[in-house]
Design a protein around this motif. Structure first.
Motif, PDB file in Angstrom:
ATOM      1  N   ILE A 142     -66.477 -10.160 -53.719  1.00 44.16           N
ATOM      2  CA  ILE A 142     -67.432 -10.811 -54.714  1.00 44.16           C
ATOM      3  C   ILE A 142     -68.600  -9.767 -54.927  1.00 44.16           C
ATOM      4  O   ILE A 142     -69.043  -9.838 -56.059  1.00 44.16           O
ATOM      5  CB  ILE A 142     -67.568 -12.149 -54.043  1.00 44.16           C
ATOM      6  CG1 ILE A 142     -66.194 -13.094 -54.343  1.00 44.16           C
ATOM      7  CG2 ILE A 142     -68.903 -12.641 -55.177  1.00 44.16           C
ATOM      8  CD1 ILE A 142     -66.425 -14.300 -53.924  1.00 44.16           C
ATOM      9  N   TYR A 143     -69.200  -9.174 -54.064  1.00 41.56           N
ATOM     10  CA  TYR A 143     -70.115  -8.446 -54.256  1.00 41.56           C
ATOM     11  C   TYR A 143     -69.869  -7.464 -54.829  1.00 41.56           C
ATOM     12  O   TYR A 143     -70.518  -6.892 -55.838  1.00 41.56           O
ATOM     13  CB  TYR A 143     -71.048  -8.127 -52.796  1.00 41.56           C
ATOM     14  CG  TYR A 143     -72.265  -7.439 -52.994  1.00 41.56           C
ATOM     15  CD1 TYR A 143     -73.268  -7.835 -53.848  1.00 41.56           C
ATOM     16  CD2 TYR A 143     -72.241  -6.188 -52.352  1.00 41.56           C
ATOM     17  CE1 TYR A 143     -74.334  -7.177 -53.770  1.00 41.56           C
ATOM     18  CE2 TYR A 143     -73.536  -5.212 -52.734  1.00 41.56           C
ATOM     19  CZ  TYR A 143     -74.517  -6.148 -53.219  1.00 41.56           C
ATOM     20  OH  TYR A 143     -75.659  -5.133 -53.262  1.00 41.56           O
ATOM     21  N   PHE A 144     -68.964  -6.457 -54.757  1.00 43.90           N
ATOM     22  CA  PHE A 144     -68.632  -5.284 -55.296  1.00 43.90           C
ATOM     23  C   PHE A 144     -67.611  -5.154 -56.540  1.00 43.90           C
ATOM     24  O   PHE A 144     -67.775  -4.529 -57.234  1.00 43.90           O
ATOM     25  CB  PHE A 144     -68.229  -4.270 -54.313  1.00 43.90           C
ATOM     26  CG  PHE A 144     -69.114  -3.660 -53.112  1.00 43.90           C
ATOM     27  CD1 PHE A 144     -70.246  -2.981 -53.613  1.00 43.90           C
ATOM     28  CD2 PHE A 144     -68.975  -4.222 -52.050  1.00 43.90           C
ATOM     29  CE1 PHE A 144     -71.043  -2.595 -52.600  1.00 43.90           C
ATOM     30  CE2 PHE A 144     -69.719  -3.878 -50.761  1.00 43.90           C
ATOM     31  CZ  PHE A 144     -70.944  -3.122 -51.378  1.00 43.90           C
ATOM     32  N   LEU A 178     -67.380  -2.980 -59.982  1.00 49.07           N
ATOM     33  CA  LEU A 178     -66.086  -2.073 -60.119  1.00 49.07           C
ATOM     34  C   LEU A 178     -65.619  -2.292 -61.307  1.00 49.07           C
ATOM     35  O   LEU A 178     -65.133  -1.245 -61.987  1.00 49.07           O
ATOM     36  CB  LEU A 178     -65.173  -2.126 -58.912  1.00 49.07           C
ATOM     37  CG  LEU A 178     -65.526  -1.640 -57.458  1.00 49.07           C
ATOM     38  CD1 LEU A 178     -64.645  -1.963 -56.496  1.00 49.07           C
ATOM     39  CD2 LEU A 178     -65.617  -0.135 -57.851  1.00 49.07           C
ATOM     40  N   ILE A 179     -65.358  -3.467 -61.554  1.00 47.21           N
ATOM     41  CA  ILE A 179     -64.639  -3.804 -63.014  1.00 47.21           C
ATOM     42  C   ILE A 179     -65.589  -3.312 -64.127  1.00 47.21           C
ATOM     43  O   ILE A 179     -65.080  -2.592 -65.139  1.00 47.21           O
ATOM     44  CB  ILE A 179     -64.417  -5.377 -63.184  1.00 47.21           C
ATOM     45  CG1 ILE A 179     -63.328  -5.881 -62.256  1.00 47.21           C
ATOM     46  CG2 ILE A 179     -64.034  -5.575 -64.708  1.00 47.21           C
ATOM     47  CD1 ILE A 179     -63.315  -7.210 -62.097  1.00 47.21           C
ATOM     48  N   GLN A 203     -66.440   0.561 -68.560  1.00 43.53           N
ATOM     49  CA  GLN A 203     -67.157   1.444 -69.175  1.00 43.53           C
ATOM     50  C   GLN A 203     -66.479   2.745 -69.257  1.00 43.53           C
ATOM     51  O   GLN A 203     -66.517   3.514 -70.318  1.00 43.53           O
ATOM     52  CB  GLN A 203     -68.678   1.586 -68.506  1.00 43.53           C
ATOM     53  CG  GLN A 203     -69.402   0.813 -68.616  1.00 43.53           C
ATOM     54  CD  GLN A 203     -70.747   0.582 -67.823  1.00 43.53           C
ATOM     55  OE1 GLN A 203     -71.203   1.354 -67.026  1.00 43.53           O
ATOM     56  NE2 GLN A 203     -71.678  -0.644 -68.002  1.00 43.53           N
ATOM     57  N   GLY A 204     -65.823   3.286 -68.220  1.00 46.49           N
ATOM     58  CA  GLY A 204     -64.835   4.493 -68.272  1.00 46.49           C
ATOM     59  C   GLY A 204     -64.062   4.411 -69.273  1.00 46.49           C
ATOM     60  O   GLY A 204     -63.797   5.590 -70.086  1.00 46.49           O
ATOM     61  N   MET A 209     -66.210  -6.948 -70.401  1.00 41.79           N
ATOM     62  CA  MET A 209     -65.755  -6.571 -69.037  1.00 41.79           C
ATOM     63  C   MET A 209     -66.815  -5.580 -68.616  1.00 41.79           C
ATOM     64  O   MET A 209     -67.355  -5.136 -67.314  1.00 41.79           O
ATOM     65  CB  MET A 209     -64.458  -5.977 -68.521  1.00 41.79           C
ATOM     66  CG  MET A 209     -63.462  -7.169 -68.681  1.00 41.79           C
ATOM     67  SD  MET A 209     -62.120  -6.784 -67.641  1.00 41.79           S
ATOM     68  CE  MET A 209     -61.072  -5.445 -68.641  1.00 41.79           C
ATOM     69  N   ALA A 210     -67.257  -4.670 -69.648  1.00 42.67           N
ATOM     70  CA  ALA A 210     -68.085  -3.511 -69.475  1.00 42.67           C
ATOM     71  C   ALA A 210     -69.559  -4.054 -68.911  1.00 42.67           C
ATOM     72  O   ALA A 210     -70.345  -3.151 -68.480  1.00 42.67           O
ATOM     73  CB  ALA A 210     -68.213  -2.566 -70.613  1.00 42.67           C
ATOM     74  N   THR A 211     -69.710  -5.302 -69.341  1.00 40.04           N
ATOM     75  CA  THR A 211     -71.130  -5.929 -69.106  1.00 40.04           C
ATOM     76  C   THR A 211     -71.357  -6.469 -67.733  1.00 40.04           C
ATOM     77  O   THR A 211     -72.262  -6.791 -67.080  1.00 40.04           O
ATOM     78  CB  THR A 211     -71.567  -7.187 -69.919  1.00 40.04           C
ATOM     79  OG1 THR A 211     -70.567  -8.124 -69.602  1.00 40.04           O
ATOM     80  CG2 THR A 211     -71.422  -6.635 -71.231  1.00 40.04           C
TER      81      THR A 211
END
Lengths: 234, 256
Positions: free
Chosen positions: A68-70, A74-75, A80-81, A95-97
């Motif tokens: 939940i923290y990371f 990561l998503i 963004q990638g 999702m990039a936000t």
């Protein structure tokens, strides 16, 4: 030195208590909702709930904390990638936000979900252990379903679940120490600071006294509640 | 006109047919006992009359009005109205353990009064006071006035069952049903419960009693129904059935 350590540990324990009480505040009602889901006559909801509870109870709380923290970060980074590689679309932009959670929020969410699942099973056990005759007696007296639940069944359920609940809640007191995994400044972390900075090990042992005192208090409280409900047998 | 009329009642659980067409009627103030070996469907019949089970087929009339007909949709409000026509006393009493004797009797009437008067506090208060008075009268009738503030776990089985009878009466049902009211009691406690039922008969309460107490059924009933295999195998006055049983099944049953 002792006073300084005590002061720091009290600050850390403040965070422990905050996490403990907020977890209870949200997970107790959420657990009831989940228990209704797992007893639902609507099969898809029932199975969805059961699988969810299985996942949460079947994996370590520590792992859930880390996910939940990371996870959102990561998503977000992955999205963004994708955008950098030329992907477009509302969903990928959304999702990039995603960012890494605030530490305390992440811990709280993980604890609430985890404990709500355990509580839901305790509730379910309690509710299902009430003899069907109690419902039928309410029914033939013309009571509605919600009247039967709140006026007849609920208190009997509470009486039955106090012992397992007190068990789970005392476990929660100690589980809060897992928050240090993602560097939330709770009591264990505050004691470890002394190891790093002053080479002192005893503050860590000293934290045990805090846990013992608090769980002792809870034990007395639950003993009192159990006694309060001794007047009837169900 | 018959107070209760049951027509062609059918009920099955899965593939097992438990009721295979039950017809009978009951006049006001009449007491009917239903006897028969276990598995004959007598408890299921009683549960269908109380709508704890919904019959698959058939019709139930009260005072000539059809209150249940298979295939018709039942709203929860209608269900409540239907259920309030009948009172039910269970084999295992099913008192609410967290309430005192008086609270057990008053709970449902109080909830109904609250529903009815909603925000009219004056009427509500008056209604609750009436309910309390009625509950105390009922307790006197079942001889438990001195136990009104006790909890069910402090009472004997016979006393609990008497409270359950008072609780059912508090809603003024048209017809009171008993499902083996003495089966869970020690023999020395059955008498007190049967006495209460006798008392009710004298005050013209219409009752349906599922029972294994043959002597009692004979004494208190106006009519006895003998059930076997989901049908009424024989029915008639107590003397007709007990002294001159016609079917082989009843003869066998009575010999046991």
């Amino acid at each position: 030195m002792f006073l300084e350590v005590t002061k720091q540990l009290c600050i850390g324990f403040g965070m422990t208590l905050k996490l403990f009480s907020l977890t209870l505040l949200f997970s107790l009602p959420l657990g009831l909702i989940i228990s209704f889901g797992s007893m639902s006559k609507f099969k898809p909801l029932k199975w969805f709930t059961k699988v969810f509870v299985w996942i949460i109870r079947g994996t370590p709380l520590m792992l859930q904390l880390i996910v939940i923290y990371f996870g959102p970060g990561l998503i977000g980074a992955w999205a963004q990638g994708q955008i950098a590689n030329g992907s477009t679309g509302a969903f990928i932009n959304f999702m990039a936000t995603f960012k890494v959670f605030d530490r305390f929020a992440a811990v709280l969410i993980a604890f609430v979900i985890n404990y709500a699942c355990y509580f839901s099973e305790i509730y379910r056990g309690g509710i299902e252990s009430i003899p069907v005759g109690q419902y039928e007696a309410g029914q033939v007296l013309g009571m509605t379903k919600s009247q039967i639940f709140f006026k007849v069944v609920l208190l009997q359920v509470i009486k039955r679940i106090v012992p397992p609940m007190s068990n789970e809640i005392i476990t929660l007191v100690k589980d809060t120490s897992l928050a240090r995994i993602i560097a939330v400044y709770e009591i264990i972390w505050s004691a470890q600071v002394f190891i790093k900075q002053a080479g002192l090990l005893w503050p860590l042992f000293y934290t045990g006294a805090f846990y013992l005192a608090f769980s002792g208090l809870l034990t007395i409280l639950f003993g009192y509640i159990e006694k309060k409900m001794d007047y009837f047998r169900s | 006109m018959a107070e209760l009329e049951i027509k062609n009642l059918h009920k099955k659980f899965g593939k097992t047919k438990v009721l295979k067409g039950i017809d009978f009627s009951l006049e006001k103030g009449e007491v009917v006992s239903i006897i028969g070996s276990s598995g004959s469907g007598k408890t299921t019949l009683l549960r269908c009359i109380n709508f704890l089970e919904i019959a698959d087929e058939g019709e139930i009339k009260v005072d000539g009005n059809t209150i249940f007909k298979s295939g018709e949709n039942i709203t929860s409000k209608k269900m409540q109205e239907m259920q309030l026509l009948f009172g039910m006393v269970f084999q295992n009493f099913n008192l609410f353990p967290q309430y005192t004797v008086l609270e057990n009797i008053m709970l449902a009437p109080k909830l109904h009064a609250k529903q009815k008067y909603k925000n009219d506090f004056k009427m509500k208060k008056e209604a609750v006071e009436n309910i309390r008075q009625q509950a105390l009268t009922l307790l006197e009738r079942v001889g438990l006035t001195d136990k009104k503030d006790n909890y069910p776990c402090q009472l004997s089985g016979g006393q609990q069952q008497r409270v359950a009878i008072a609780r059912a009466l508090a809603l003024n049902p048209k017809i009171l049903c008993f499902d083996e009211p003495t089966s869970a009691l020690d023999p020395e406690l059955t008498g007190e419960v049967l006495n209460v039922i006798r008392g009710l008969k004298n005050s013209d309460t219409t009752m349906i009693v599922v029972t294994h107490e043959m002597e009692f059924a004979k004494e208190v009933s106006d009519k006895i129904i003998f059930m076997a295999d989901g049908i009424i195998a024989e029915e008639g006055t107590p003397s007709q059935l007990m002294d001159n049983p016609k079917t082989e099944r009843l003869i066998n049953f009575l010999q046991k």
